[in-house]
Enzyme design. Sequence first.
Site, PDB file in Angstrom:
ATOM      1  N   HIS A 122       0.834  -1.206   0.000  1.00 53.71           N
ATOM      2  CA  HIS A 122       0.000   0.000   0.000  1.00 53.71           C
ATOM      3  C   HIS A 122       0.863   1.248   0.000  1.00 53.71           C
ATOM      4  O   HIS A 122       1.506   1.555   0.993  1.00 53.71           O
ATOM      5  CB  HIS A 122      -0.832   0.063   1.284  1.00 53.71           C
ATOM      6  N   ARG A 147      -0.191  -0.800  -4.745  1.00 54.88           N
ATOM      7  CA  ARG A 147      -1.464  -0.091  -4.807  1.00 54.88           C
ATOM      8  C   ARG A 147      -1.213   1.360  -4.453  1.00 54.88           C
ATOM      9  O   ARG A 147      -0.514   1.653  -3.479  1.00 54.88           O
ATOM     10  CB  ARG A 147      -2.409  -0.741  -3.779  1.00 54.88           C
ATOM     11  N   TYR A 159     -10.628   7.666   1.797  1.00 57.03           N
ATOM     12  CA  TYR A 159     -10.230   6.292   2.090  1.00 57.03           C
ATOM     13  C   TYR A 159      -8.803   6.004   1.590  1.00 57.03           C
ATOM     14  O   TYR A 159      -8.444   6.386   0.471  1.00 57.03           O
ATOM     15  CB  TYR A 159     -11.192   5.280   1.413  1.00 57.03           C
ATOM     16  N   ASP A 210      -7.737   1.171  -5.504  1.00 63.73           N
ATOM     17  CA  ASP A 210      -9.016   0.792  -4.893  1.00 63.73           C
ATOM     18  C   ASP A 210      -9.987   1.967  -4.999  1.00 63.73           C
ATOM     19  O   ASP A 210      -9.778   3.006  -4.365  1.00 63.73           O
ATOM     20  CB  ASP A 210      -8.781   0.420  -3.421  1.00 63.73           C
ATOM     21  N   HIS A 212     -12.997   1.719  -4.031  1.00 64.69           N
ATOM     22  CA  HIS A 212     -13.739   1.558  -2.773  1.00 64.69           C
ATOM     23  C   HIS A 212     -15.227   1.896  -2.936  1.00 64.69           C
ATOM     24  O   HIS A 212     -15.799   2.638  -2.128  1.00 64.69           O
ATOM     25  CB  HIS A 212     -13.091   2.392  -1.653  1.00 64.69           C
ATOM     26  N   GLU A 236     -10.059  -1.679  -8.370  1.00 60.60           N
ATOM     27  CA  GLU A 236     -10.812  -2.499  -7.398  1.00 60.60           C
ATOM     28  C   GLU A 236     -12.132  -1.845  -7.006  1.00 60.60           C
ATOM     29  O   GLU A 236     -12.190  -0.616  -6.855  1.00 60.60           O
ATOM     30  CB  GLU A 236      -9.923  -2.680  -6.167  1.00 60.60           C
ATOM     31  N   GLU A 262     -14.047  -8.256  -1.710  1.00 61.24           N
ATOM     32  CA  GLU A 262     -13.575  -8.301  -0.315  1.00 61.24           C
ATOM     33  C   GLU A 262     -14.733  -8.300   0.681  1.00 61.24           C
ATOM     34  O   GLU A 262     -14.578  -8.792   1.787  1.00 61.24           O
ATOM     35  CB  GLU A 262     -12.606  -7.145  -0.035  1.00 61.24           C
ATOM     36  N   ARG A 283     -11.763 -11.256  -4.839  1.00 60.16           N
ATOM     37  CA  ARG A 283     -11.014 -10.844  -3.646  1.00 60.16           C
ATOM     38  C   ARG A 283     -11.489 -11.460  -2.327  1.00 60.16           C
ATOM     39  O   ARG A 283     -11.081 -11.047  -1.243  1.00 60.16           O
ATOM     40  CB  ARG A 283     -11.052  -9.314  -3.544  1.00 60.16           C
ATOM     41  N   GLU A 339      -3.036  -9.291  -1.259  1.00 63.95           N
ATOM     42  CA  GLU A 339      -2.850  -7.969  -0.632  1.00 63.95           C
ATOM     43  C   GLU A 339      -2.035  -8.122   0.655  1.00 63.95           C
ATOM     44  O   GLU A 339      -2.236  -9.049   1.430  1.00 63.95           O
ATOM     45  CB  GLU A 339      -4.214  -7.359  -0.299  1.00 63.95           C
ATOM     46  N   TRP A 403     -18.754   4.447   1.335  1.00 64.18           N
ATOM     47  CA  TRP A 403     -17.401   4.723   1.825  1.00 64.18           C
ATOM     48  C   TRP A 403     -16.412   3.779   1.157  1.00 64.18           C
ATOM     49  O   TRP A 403     -16.666   2.594   1.055  1.00 64.18           O
ATOM     50  CB  TRP A 403     -17.326   4.527   3.345  1.00 64.18           C
TER      51      TRP A 403
HETATM   52  O1  LIG Z   1      -7.718  -3.393   1.651  1.00 72.69           O
HETATM   53  C1  LIG Z   1      -8.661  -3.022   0.972  1.00 72.69           C
HETATM   54  O2  LIG Z   1      -8.730  -3.145  -0.245  1.00 72.69           O
HETATM   55  C2  LIG Z   1      -9.795  -2.398   1.636  1.00 72.69           C
HETATM   56  O3  LIG Z   1     -10.687  -1.940   0.949  1.00 72.69           O
HETATM   57  C3  LIG Z   1      -9.774  -2.364   3.098  1.00 72.69           C
HETATM   58  C4  LIG Z   1     -11.133  -2.238   3.719  1.00 72.69           C
HETATM   59  O4  LIG Z   1     -11.573  -0.912   3.696  1.00 72.69           O
HETATM   60  C5  LIG Z   1     -11.071  -2.698   5.142  1.00 72.69           C
HETATM   61  O5  LIG Z   1     -10.620  -4.007   5.159  1.00 72.69           O
HETATM   62  C6  LIG Z   1     -12.408  -2.585   5.832  1.00 72.69           C
HETATM   63  O6  LIG Z   1     -12.388  -3.243   7.042  1.00 72.69           O
HETATM   64 MG   LIG Z   2     -10.607  -2.740  -1.033  1.00 72.67          MG
END
Ligand SMILES: O=C(O)C(=O)C[C@H](O)[C@H](O)CO
Ligand SMILES: [Mg+2]
Length: 403
Positions: A122, A147, A159, A210, A212, A236, A262, A283, A339, A403
């Site tokens: 990250h 990432r 985020y 991401d 998100h 992502e 995820e 994921r 990840e 979010w």
């Molecule tokens: O690691 C990622 O790709 C995420 O999106 C992390 C998430 O926001 C996180 O795991 C939420 O608990």
């Molecule tokens: Mg994510």
Amino acid sequence: MKITAARVIVCSPGRNFVTLKIETDQGVYGIGDATLNGRELAVVSYLEDHVIPCLIGRDPQQIEDIWQYLYKGAYWRRGPVTMSAIAAVDTALWDIKAKMAGMPLYQLLGGRSRTGVMVYGHANGRDSAETVDEVLRHKEEGYLAIRAQSGVPGLNKVYGVSGANRLYEPADGNLPGEHDWSTEKYLRHTPGLFEAVREAVGPDIHLLHDVHHRLTPIEAGQLGKALEPVRMFWMEDPTPAENQDAFQWIRHHTTTPIAVGEIFNSIWDCKTLIEKQLIDYIRTTVVHAGGITHLRRIADLASLYQVRTGCHGATDLSPVCMGAALHFDTWVPNFGVQEYMPHSEDMLSVFPHDWRFERGMMHCGESPGHGVDIDEKLAAKYPYQRAYLPVNRLQHDGTLWNW
Ligand SMILES: O=C(O)C(=O)C[C@H](O)[C@H](O)CO
Ligand SMILES: [Mg+2]
């Protein structure tokens, strides 16, 4: 062989973790992660009040039967709480089976398919320049896949961007924090960010981002198209995945690869996206998708459609989940990437582990089981702290957003 006891251990060495320990009459025990970020105690209750009484006296070797018993036996199937609880049991049982066999878990799954597990790190910064520096720092550390997330001019909190200590921990505060969002500002900023990152890092590093869940399908199509010259490894969660057919709109407009899953918890969440080939990477991971037993089923379905795995691995997935995931990744034929968001030293000291990071790759270790334990005495020094994930509101009028 019988299960004699099972205990849930909750600790917070910098963030909350829920861990299940299953003991047997042969002296062998197994460990599983049950952490559901921001809703941890719901899983604790599910395990303590409803699952553990059904486990005592069962043969821990019958992993599949116990999985079916907990899944079908609840009558109310699926959902993150149920599936995280089942995952913890399943992971602990695979740990026990592998320890009994005297083998690392990946051997039981079918053996090694690769020399190591490519992970993505990250990199994030408050602006493009800081993000570029962080990407270059990760390249120096040997990462092959990175990432990148950045602050967006005009937005306060976004985020994926940390404070001063470099690592970001999204769950904090006694009540959910509030971030602000402007799709227009984000879409104006992000293509330029990645142009700068690619220019600085060169052609060989895999780049990931991401979104998100914050765009609509057509906006995600715009972003994917704008990023095509950068040749992303993936984009992502471009849009929320409840309406999976919506991903067709993204596919119509861009060849930028897509990763989703995820927040999924069962194969049924993945089915449409995989079968219609609307994604390139799935994921789901061990803790939130029913453990090794169920994740293997998802990966097998994905393999029929050339969809590869890209297991979630933020810090809210405990070192136990990371250990199990790395064994899974070492075996799974259709592996893509894993990840890796490093845990703090405090977190790692509570969970003695066999895995290690080396120049962009992770290695699960060769000790029997999944190779992760819990130091219960140390864990007891870090009591649970209530923490919530933030919410997002549109900047111009405060409408609650994704979010
Ligand atoms: O690691 C990622 O790709 C995420 O999106 C992390 C998430 O926001 C996180 O795991 C939420 O608990
Ligand atoms: Mg994510």
